[in-house]
Design a protein around this motif. Structure first.
Motif, PDB file in Angstrom:
ATOM      1  N   ILE A 229      -0.631  67.722 -90.140  1.00 29.88           N
ATOM      2  CA  ILE A 229      -0.326  66.385 -89.622  1.00 29.88           C
ATOM      3  C   ILE A 229       1.187  66.159 -89.617  1.00 29.88           C
ATOM      4  CG2 ILE A 229      -0.808  63.904 -89.840  1.00 29.88           C
ATOM      5  CD1 ILE A 229      -3.347  65.597 -89.513  1.00 29.88           C
ATOM      6  N   LEU A 230       1.688  65.580 -88.522  1.00 30.35           N
ATOM      7  CA  LEU A 230       3.093  65.181 -88.444  1.00 30.35           C
ATOM      8  C   LEU A 230       3.168  63.663 -88.376  1.00 30.35           C
ATOM      9  CD1 LEU A 230       6.172  65.624 -87.941  1.00 30.35           C
ATOM     10  CD2 LEU A 230       5.627  65.756 -85.490  1.00 30.35           C
ATOM     11  N   VAL A 231       4.053  63.062 -89.197  1.00 28.67           N
ATOM     12  CA  VAL A 231       4.304  61.621 -89.154  1.00 28.67           C
ATOM     13  C   VAL A 231       5.799  61.423 -88.960  1.00 28.67           C
ATOM     14  CG1 VAL A 231       4.084  59.402 -90.321  1.00 28.67           C
ATOM     15  CG2 VAL A 231       2.356  61.163 -90.704  1.00 28.67           C
ATOM     16  N   THR A 232       6.187  60.860 -87.809  1.00 24.82           N
ATOM     17  CA  THR A 232       7.602  60.545 -87.599  1.00 24.82           C
ATOM     18  C   THR A 232       7.879  59.113 -88.056  1.00 24.82           C
ATOM     19  OG1 THR A 232       7.361  59.643 -85.356  1.00 24.82           O
ATOM     20  CG2 THR A 232       7.564  62.038 -85.567  1.00 24.82           C
ATOM     21  N   GLY A 233       9.103  58.870 -88.473  1.00 26.61           N
ATOM     22  CA  GLY A 233       9.401  57.564 -89.075  1.00 26.61           C
ATOM     23  C   GLY A 233       8.630  57.385 -90.357  1.00 26.61           C
ATOM     24  N   GLY A 234       8.389  58.499 -91.046  1.00 24.33           N
ATOM     25  CA  GLY A 234       7.501  58.499 -92.217  1.00 24.33           C
ATOM     26  C   GLY A 234       8.020  57.749 -93.414  1.00 24.33           C
ATOM     27  N   ALA A 235       9.321  57.430 -93.450  1.00 22.40           N
ATOM     28  CA  ALA A 235       9.872  56.681 -94.578  1.00 22.40           C
ATOM     29  C   ALA A 235       9.904  55.183 -94.315  1.00 22.40           C
ATOM     30  CB  ALA A 235      11.282  57.174 -94.902  1.00 22.40           C
ATOM     31  N   ARG A 292      15.638  70.585 -83.039  1.00 21.71           N
ATOM     32  CA  ARG A 292      15.181  70.412 -84.435  1.00 21.71           C
ATOM     33  C   ARG A 292      13.676  70.215 -84.474  1.00 21.71           C
ATOM     34  NH1 ARG A 292      14.720  70.901 -89.357  1.00 21.71           N
ATOM     35  NH2 ARG A 292      15.607  69.495 -90.934  1.00 21.71           N
ATOM     36  N   LEU A 293      13.148  69.431 -83.556  1.00 17.82           N
ATOM     37  CA  LEU A 293      11.709  69.162 -83.523  1.00 17.82           C
ATOM     38  C   LEU A 293      10.911  70.400 -83.104  1.00 17.82           C
ATOM     39  CD1 LEU A 293      11.609  65.628 -81.819  1.00 17.82           C
ATOM     40  CD2 LEU A 293      11.331  66.142 -84.241  1.00 17.82           C
ATOM     41  N   GLU A 294      11.465  71.161 -82.142  1.00 19.88           N
ATOM     42  CA  GLU A 294      10.712  72.304 -81.609  1.00 19.88           C
ATOM     43  C   GLU A 294      10.399  73.322 -82.697  1.00 19.88           C
ATOM     44  OE1 GLU A 294      10.672  75.012 -77.580  1.00 19.88           O
ATOM     45  OE2 GLU A 294      12.564  74.088 -78.222  1.00 19.88           O
ATOM     46  N   LYS A 295      11.328  73.501 -83.614  1.00 18.09           N
ATOM     47  CA  LYS A 295      11.096  74.454 -84.708  1.00 18.09           C
ATOM     48  C   LYS A 295       9.927  74.005 -85.589  1.00 18.09           C
ATOM     49  CE  LYS A 295      12.655  78.276 -86.571  1.00 18.09           C
ATOM     50  NZ  LYS A 295      12.615  79.533 -85.809  1.00 18.09           N
ATOM     51  N   LEU A 296       9.809  72.682 -85.799  1.00 15.43           N
ATOM     52  CA  LEU A 296       8.697  72.150 -86.607  1.00 15.43           C
ATOM     53  C   LEU A 296       7.364  72.396 -85.921  1.00 15.43           C
ATOM     54  CD1 LEU A 296      10.204  68.706 -87.741  1.00 15.43           C
ATOM     55  CD2 LEU A 296      10.017  70.796 -89.095  1.00 15.43           C
ATOM     56  N   PHE A 297       7.297  72.124 -84.622  1.00 13.26           N
ATOM     57  CA  PHE A 297       6.044  72.334 -83.876  1.00 13.26           C
ATOM     58  C   PHE A 297       5.662  73.812 -83.865  1.00 13.26           C
ATOM     59  CE2 PHE A 297       6.757  68.065 -82.508  1.00 13.26           C
ATOM     60  CZ  PHE A 297       5.532  67.585 -82.064  1.00 13.26           C
ATOM     61  N   GLU A 298       6.664  74.673 -83.769  1.00  8.79           N
ATOM     62  CA  GLU A 298       6.400  76.116 -83.748  1.00  8.79           C
ATOM     63  C   GLU A 298       5.873  76.608 -85.095  1.00  8.79           C
ATOM     64  OE1 GLU A 298       9.104  80.151 -83.337  1.00  8.79           O
ATOM     65  OE2 GLU A 298       9.718  78.365 -82.214  1.00  8.79           O
ATOM     66  N   ASN A 334      10.575  63.666 -76.273  1.00  7.76           N
ATOM     67  CA  ASN A 334      10.620  64.966 -76.953  1.00  7.76           C
ATOM     68  C   ASN A 334       9.311  65.275 -77.663  1.00  7.76           C
ATOM     69  OD1 ASN A 334      13.279  65.325 -76.151  1.00  7.76           O
ATOM     70  ND2 ASN A 334      14.148  64.618 -78.090  1.00  7.76           N
ATOM     71  N   LEU A 335       8.836  64.313 -78.436  1.00  6.98           N
ATOM     72  CA  LEU A 335       7.615  64.522 -79.224  1.00  6.98           C
ATOM     73  C   LEU A 335       6.390  64.698 -78.330  1.00  6.98           C
ATOM     74  CD1 LEU A 335       8.421  61.849 -81.923  1.00  6.98           C
ATOM     75  CD2 LEU A 335       8.031  64.273 -82.421  1.00  6.98           C
ATOM     76  N   ALA A 336       6.300  63.881 -77.280  1.00 14.01           N
ATOM     77  CA  ALA A 336       5.129  63.948 -76.400  1.00 14.01           C
ATOM     78  C   ALA A 336       5.091  65.269 -75.640  1.00 14.01           C
ATOM     79  CB  ALA A 336       5.150  62.767 -75.434  1.00 14.01           C
ATOM     80  N   LEU A 337       6.243  65.709 -75.119  1.00 12.17           N
ATOM     81  CA  LEU A 337       6.273  66.975 -74.377  1.00 12.17           C
ATOM     82  C   LEU A 337       5.984  68.169 -75.291  1.00 12.17           C
ATOM     83  CD1 LEU A 337       9.344  66.388 -72.006  1.00 12.17           C
ATOM     84  CD2 LEU A 337       6.918  66.436 -71.377  1.00 12.17           C
ATOM     85  N   LEU A 338       6.513  68.133 -76.520  1.00 13.44           N
ATOM     86  CA  LEU A 338       6.225  69.208 -77.475  1.00 13.44           C
ATOM     87  C   LEU A 338       4.751  69.210 -77.872  1.00 13.44           C
ATOM     88  CD1 LEU A 338       9.398  69.014 -79.753  1.00 13.44           C
ATOM     89  CD2 LEU A 338       8.744  70.933 -78.276  1.00 13.44           C
ATOM     90  N   SER A 339       4.154  68.020 -77.990  1.00 17.34           N
ATOM     91  CA  SER A 339       2.727  67.936 -78.319  1.00 17.34           C
ATOM     92  C   SER A 339       1.887  68.570 -77.216  1.00 17.34           C
ATOM     93  CB  SER A 339       2.321  66.468 -78.518  1.00 17.34           C
ATOM     94  OG  SER A 339       2.973  65.911 -79.640  1.00 17.34           O
TER      95      SER A 339
END
Length: 573
Positions: A229-235, A292-298, A334-339
Motif C-alpha cells: 500500500i502507498l499513502v501520499t501525504g501520509g503525515a 523519485r516516485l518511479e523508483k518507489l513504484f518499481e 505523476n501518481l496516476a500515470l505511474l499507477s
C-alpha cells in the motif's frame, strides 16, 4: 477481635466488609459465652451470665463499633470537604439511571478528585421530592426557570451514551445558566484514572459527531491483507489516519510519502510503537518529483495507492497558484500515470468540496486533478480502477477552524470570522478515512464518491458555542470580529456540481456524483500547458488555463477576477 483483626482496618476507609468482621468477632464471642453458660449449667447447675444480657451486649457492641467507624469516616470526609470544597467543581449529574448513580458514587468516593457532587438533573417530573445519595433531584423545568442555580452548581455532567439531540439540549440549558458542561465517557473509554479521572470538558467535536458509516470490514480487510500500500501525504491529518486504519488490516507493507520532515518523523515514532509487527517504509519526497516516485513504484509494486497529498490552504494558494499546479495537478498526474503504468489495482484520490463550482485556485486545481484522474479510466490498456472521494471540512485537521478558534479563545480573543453568514460542512477524521477505505473497496473505476454530510453548520454559531463551552460569554468576555471573506473564499461549499446527478449506493450515506468528464488527450494537453506556464512563473496565464480546464471556476474576492471579465489580449495590453 484479635482473631478477626477488626482493629487492622483504617477507620476513615471503613466499608461493609469491616462491618461483617465486627459481626463475626462479636458473634464468636456470643457463641463462646453461650457455650460456657451451657457447661456451667451442666456442672454447677446455674449459668454464669444471664442469657438476655449476652444478646444485649452482642447487639450493643456491634452497634457501637459500627457507629464509631461510620461517624469517624463521615467526620473525616466532612473535614476534608470543608478544606477543599472551595476549590472543587460542584457537579450536577444529568439523569437518575444506574449509570448516573454510578458516576455520582464515583465522585463521592474519590475525595482527591476536583469534583463535588451537588445534585441530580432529570427530565422526569415524578422525582421532584425524591432524594438520591442524599442530594436533591432537580427537574428540568425547575432547572430552566431558576435564576440562582450558580449558587448550587458550577457544572453539569452529561454522559457519552446520550443521543446527540439530548446532549445538545442539556448543553444549551447549562450554558444559558452560565454553567460549565462536562462529559463522562462510557465504560470502555475510561482512562487509568477510572470514571472520575476520565471526566473532561465537553468539546465542540462531541456535538458535531454523527453516527459513523458502517464499513464492510471483511471486504476492506481482504482488499488490504498482505498487499503493498502507498499513502501520499501520509503525515497529514487525513493521510496519517488512513495509515493507522490500514495498518490494522495487515498489509505486507505500507509506504508513507510526505515532504514534511518533522511530522513524518513524529508519525514514524508513533507507528513503530503502536504497530511493532507491521512493515512500514517512510519516504521523504515531493510528489511533483516524477523520478523519485518511479523508483518507489518499481520497487514495491503497489496494489492500492491512497493519494492524500495536496496543498489545501485557500489564501496561500491564491497568492501562490503555481505551487498548486506543481503539487495538486502535477503530483496527481505523476501518481496516476505511474499507477496505470505499473498496473496498480486501485488508485484512490482524496478530493474536497472546494472542487465543486470552485471560486479559488486551490479548489480549481483539485477539480482539474479529478478530471485528469477520471480521464485515465477509459484510456487504452488501463487496468487500474481510478476512484475519487470528495468531502468537506475535517474536524481537528491541521489548520482547520476549530483548533484556530481554540487558540484565539485561550489568548482571550478576539475570535475572527470572515463573514457572519458563512457556513461549512464538517466530518471527523476517522469518518473521512472510513469513507476513503470504503470507496477504495466498492469503486469500479471512474467514480467520484460524495458523502451525505448532514446539515451545514454556521461558523458564527460554532464560534459562539466554543466560547460558551470554554466558560465565557460571546462579545462580553471574548469578542467576535468579522474580518471579511479571504481571497477565493465563498460563503458556502457544495458537494455536487450544477451539471451532476447522484446515484445511490448500497450505503445510504455514500453516493456517486456523475460529473462531466474530459477525454484524456484533451486534459493531458491542457495539463502540459499549465505546467509550462507554472515553470515560467506566469500567474495570470496559469489561472487562465486553469479556467479553461475548469469552466465553472469563477474567482471570488481575488486578484484573478479580471480573467472572468476580459480576454487574454486585454489582460496583457
Amino acid at each position: 477481635m484479635f482473631l478477626f483483626r477488626t482493629y487492622a482496618g483504617i477507620i476513615r476507609y471503613s466499608t461493609f466488609f469491616d462491618f461483617f468482621k465486627i459481626i463475626w468477632s462479636s458473634g464468636s464471642t456470643l457463641f463462646v459465652l453461650l457455650g460456657l453458660n451451657f457447661i456451667s449449667e451442666q456442672v454447677l447447675g446455674k449459668p454464669i451470665y444471664l442469657y438476655p444480657a449476652l444478646f444485649l451486649i452482642f447487639f450493643i457492641s456491634i452497634f457501637l463499633m459500627f457507629f464509631f467507624r461510620m461517624t469517624t469516616r463521615e467526620l473525616f470526609s466532612i473535614l476534608m470537604d470543608s478544606k477543599k470544597s472551595s476549590s472543587k467543581i460542584r457537579i450536577a449529574v444529568v439523569g437518575i439511571e444506574d449509570e448516573s448513580v454510578s458516576l455520582a458514587n464515583a465522585i463521592i468516593h474519590n475525595p482527591g478528585q476536583p469534583y463535588q457532587l451537588a445534585g441530580f438533573l432529570s427530565a422526569r417530573s415524578d422525582s421532584k421530592k425524591a432524594m438520591l445519595l442524599g442530594h436533591k433531584i432537580y427537574n428540568k423545568r425547575e432547572f430552566i426557570k431558576s435564576d440562582n442555580l450558580k449558587k448550587h452548581f458550577d457544572a453539569v455532567l452529561i454522559k457519552e451514551i446520550m443521543s446527540k439531540p439530548e446532549m445538545e439540549e442539556w448543553m444549551a440549558v447549562a450554558l444559558d445558566k452560565g454553567l460549565k458542561v462536562l462529559k463522562a465517557p462510557s465504560g470502555n473509554k475510561m482512562t487509568e484514572g477510572g470514571i472520575v479521572g476520565s471526566i473532561r470538558p465537553l468539546k465542540i467535536e462531541d456535538l458535531l459527531n454523527r453516527a459513523p458509516i458502517k464499513i464492510e470490514s471483511e471486504e476492506v480487510r481482504s482488499r488490504h491483507f498482505n498487499k503493498s500500500i502507498l499513502v501520499t501525504g501520509g503525515a497529514g491529518s487525513i493521510g496519517s489516519e488512513i495509515v493507522r486504519q490500514v495498518a490494522q488490516l495487515n498489509p505486507s507493507i505500507i509506504v508513507i510519502v510526505d515532504q514534511a520532515e518533522s511530522p513524518l518523523h513524529e508519525l514514524k515514532l508513533e507507528l513503530l510503537e503502536r504497530f511493532p509487527n507491521q512493515n512500514f517504509k517512510f519516504v521523504l519526497a515531493d510528489i511533483s518529483n516524477l523520478h523519485r516516485l518511479e523508483k518507489l513504484f518499481e520497487n514495491y509494486r503497489f496494489s492500492i495507492v491512497y493519494h492524500a497529498a495536496a496543498y489545501k490552504h485557500v489564501p496561500l494558494i491564491e497568492d501562490n497558484p503555481r505551487e498548486a499546479i506543481f503539487v495538486n495537478i502535477g503530483g496527481t498526474k505523476n501518481l496516476a500515470l505511474l499507477s496505470r503504468q505499473y498496473n496498480v489495482n486501485r488508485f484512490v484520490m482524496v478530493s474536497t468540496d472546494k472542487a465543486v463550482n470552485p471560486t479559488n485556485v486551490m479548489g480549481a486545481s483539485k477539480r482539474a486533478a479529478e478530471l485528469f484522474v477520471q480521464s485515465l479510466q477509459n484510456s487504452p490498456d488501463n487496468t487500474t480502477k481510478f476512484i475519487t472521494t470528495r468531502f468537506g471540512n475535517v474536524l481537528g485537521s491541521n489548520g482547520s477552524v476549530i483548533p484556530h478558534f481554540k487558540r484565539q479563545i485561550e489568548k482571550g480573543g478576539p475570535v475572527t470570522i470572515t463573514h457572519p453568514e458563512i457556513i461549512r460542512y464538517f466530518m471527523t477524521i476517522p469518518e473521512a478515512c472510513e469513507l476513503v477505505l470504503q470507496a477504495g473497496t466498492m469503486g469500479k473505476g471512474g467514480e467520484i464518491y460524495v458523502f451525505d454530510m448532514g446539515r451545514p453548520i454556521k461558523i458564527l454559531d460554532l464560534a459562539k458555542r466554543m466560547i460558551k463551552l470554554s466558560g465565557y460569554t460571546p462579545d462580553v468576555d471574548i469578542k467576535i470580529d468579522f474580518i471579511g471573506l479571504r481571497p477565493g473564499e465563498k460563503l458556502y461549499e457544495e458537494l455536487l456540481t450544477d451539471n451532476s446527478t447522484t446515484i445511490p449506493t448500497h450505503h445510504e450515506k455514500i453516493m456517486i456524483s456523475k460529473d462531466p468528464v474530459m477525454e484524456f488527450e484533451e486534459v493531458d494537453i491542457l495539463c502540459k500547458q499549465i505546467m509550462r506556464a507554472a515553470i515560467k512563473k506566469d500567474k495570470l496565464q496559469v489561472v487562465k488555463i486553469l479556467k479553461t480546464i475548469v469552466p465553472e471556476f469563477k474567482s471570488n474576492n481575488s486578484q484573478f477576477e479580471i480573467l472572468d471579465e476580459v480576454s487574454e489580449e486585454e489582460v496583457y495590453q
